[in-house]
Design a protein around this motif. Structure first.
Motif, PDB file in Angstrom:
ATOM      1  N   LEU A 164       6.571  -1.068  11.500  1.00  0.00           N
ATOM      2  CA  LEU A 164       6.776   0.242  10.891  1.00  0.00           C
ATOM      3  C   LEU A 164       5.562   1.135  11.133  1.00  0.00           C
ATOM      4  CD1 LEU A 164       8.376  -0.691   7.434  1.00  0.00           C
ATOM      5  CD2 LEU A 164       9.528   0.205   9.470  1.00  0.00           C
ATOM      6  N   SER A 165       5.805   2.429  11.185  1.00  0.00           N
ATOM      7  CA  SER A 165       4.730   3.394  11.403  1.00  0.00           C
ATOM      8  C   SER A 165       4.002   3.679  10.101  1.00  0.00           C
ATOM      9  CB  SER A 165       5.312   4.701  11.953  1.00  0.00           C
ATOM     10  OG  SER A 165       6.084   5.349  10.946  1.00  0.00           O
ATOM     11  N   HIS A 166       2.899   4.398  10.217  1.00  0.00           N
ATOM     12  CA  HIS A 166       2.150   4.830   9.037  1.00  0.00           C
ATOM     13  C   HIS A 166       3.057   5.609   8.080  1.00  0.00           C
ATOM     14  CE1 HIS A 166      -0.747   4.298  12.293  1.00  0.00           C
ATOM     15  NE2 HIS A 166      -1.733   4.253  11.433  1.00  0.00           N
ATOM     16  N   SER A 167       3.873   6.502   8.650  1.00  0.00           N
ATOM     17  CA  SER A 167       4.763   7.322   7.833  1.00  0.00           C
ATOM     18  C   SER A 167       5.804   6.470   7.106  1.00  0.00           C
ATOM     19  CB  SER A 167       5.457   8.364   8.726  1.00  0.00           C
ATOM     20  OG  SER A 167       6.388   9.112   7.987  1.00  0.00           O
ATOM     21  N   ASP A 168       6.369   5.501   7.807  1.00  0.00           N
ATOM     22  CA  ASP A 168       7.368   4.615   7.183  1.00  0.00           C
ATOM     23  C   ASP A 168       6.746   3.816   6.042  1.00  0.00           C
ATOM     24  OD1 ASP A 168       9.740   5.164   8.621  1.00  0.00           O
ATOM     25  OD2 ASP A 168       9.001   4.027  10.317  1.00  0.00           O
ATOM     26  N   LEU A 169       5.549   3.294   6.261  1.00  0.00           N
ATOM     27  CA  LEU A 169       4.871   2.521   5.217  1.00  0.00           C
ATOM     28  C   LEU A 169       4.617   3.392   3.987  1.00  0.00           C
ATOM     29  CD1 LEU A 169       2.243   0.664   7.438  1.00  0.00           C
ATOM     30  CD2 LEU A 169       4.269  -0.344   6.395  1.00  0.00           C
ATOM     31  N   THR A 170       4.198   4.628   4.225  1.00  0.00           N
ATOM     32  CA  THR A 170       3.933   5.545   3.115  1.00  0.00           C
ATOM     33  C   THR A 170       5.202   5.821   2.324  1.00  0.00           C
ATOM     34  OG1 THR A 170       2.102   6.581   4.294  1.00  0.00           O
ATOM     35  CG2 THR A 170       3.112   7.851   2.526  1.00  0.00           C
TER      36      THR A 170
END
Length: 328
Positions: free
Chosen positions: A287-293
């Motif tokens: 997952l990307s940084h945005s997805d994790l956030t």
């Protein structure tokens, strides 16, 4: 922790522009937090104050960047540029060391640009960000503007690219005139819409002409502005573009260490002591940084709505799996 008097004193010292007083009060808050057993918060606050003070001392008096008013685009530019004044800092971003080092070098050269120009050299200022969606490209543009205290102008490609012969190139010329006149970060998101390969059989002649114009404008540009493009599809960009940029920065999906940093930062106001991080990190792989956030925000909302003070591993894992499902 900070008392009401501390908060009022911090605000007053900031309003008065009294930096030394502001830092002194912040250090008092850190000392009080340490006495109450909040050692991590106290250390983080002391480190932050020391880092900012050393940064201010590093810049020569004539090189400090003062905030400038946001210049709102007028006339034809109003449909081409979106103006903002970000206050994001690199300390708020979770990036691997290689990217962080390159961005710090860009900031160093920008802050010392007059000295570089005095020696016949130009600072790094034409940037291309490539990588998967949600890995920090757009946030980097905001952070560069925030760190340098200059506006961020995001180019609206839907207003720039038209089907009428010559109109897009004329609008592009307006943007580069603004780049010369107003120092800012000019951000071309989804840059592949403008910079796709000129030999592509699917491209119409107008886009090829626009790309040629862009290459000429970019090469001739010697302003103090930063020009940044971002793309998720570097493979379709025209090869000539890469030579026109001073730096091409590639963003990767976060490592487990960065993933944990992203999630801990987003959940900092909640109790994560019961989180089984190995299980959570396994669920967050890919997952990307945005997805994790976003997954953290979803789990945090669940805890708040259920009036829980702590985050559960199950809630986090479920939220991360939901993000994976969106991309299938």
């Amino acid at each position: 922790m900070a008392t009401a008097d501390h908060v009022k004193a911090l605000i007053k010292s900031h309003a008065d522009g009294d930096e030394e007083r502001f830092y002194a009060i912040a250090m008092q808050v850190a000392a009080g937090a340490a006495r109450q057993g909040h050692t991590k918060f106290a250390k983080d606050l002391r480190d932050l104050v020391d880092r900012i003070k050393s940064h201010d001392q590093f810049n020569s008096p004539g090189q400090k960047t003062k905030p400038v008013p946001i210049v709102q685009p007028r006339g034809e530019l109003s449909g081409l540029l979106i103006a903002s004044y970000p206050n994001v800092r690199f300390s708020e971003m979770a990036l691997d060391d290689s990217i962080k080092n390159r961005l710090e070098r860009i900031l160093l050269e920008q802050r010392q640009r007059e000295e570089l120009r005095a020696h016949g050299m130009s600072p790094i200022r034409k940037l291309l960000f490539v990588g998967a969606p949600g890995t920090g490209k757009t946030m980097t543009a905001s952070t560069l503007a925030g760190e340098l205290g200059i506006p961020l102008f995001t180019i609206q490609l839907d207003g720039l690219i038209t089907r009428y012969l010559g109109e897009t190139a004329a609008k592009l010329r307006l943007i580069f005139e603004s780049i010369q006149q107003t120092r800012a970060v000019y951000f071309f998101d989804e840059f592949d819409a403008l910079g796709s390969e000129r030999t592509s059989q699917n491209e119409v002649g107008e886009i090829r002409r626009v790309l040629n114009s862009f290459l000429q404008f970019l090469e001739q540009d010697d302003s103090d502005s930063i020009v940044a493009g971002a793309t998720n599809h570097p493979q379709i960009l025209d090869r000539a573009l890469f030579r026109r940029f001073d730096s091409v920065i590639e963003y990767q999906l976060p490592s487990p260490e960065i993933s944990e940093q992203v999630m801990r930062g987003r959940l900092a106001l909640l109790d994560t002591s019961q989180v089984n991080w190995p299980d959570v990190l396994e669920a967050g792989k890919g997952l990307s940084h945005s997805d994790l956030t976003r997954a953290c925000e979803h789990a945090a909302k669940n805890a708040i709505l259920q009036r829980h003070s702590n985050i559960s591993s199950d809630d986090l894992v479920d939220a991360l799996r939901d993000r994976h499902a969106i991309h299938r």
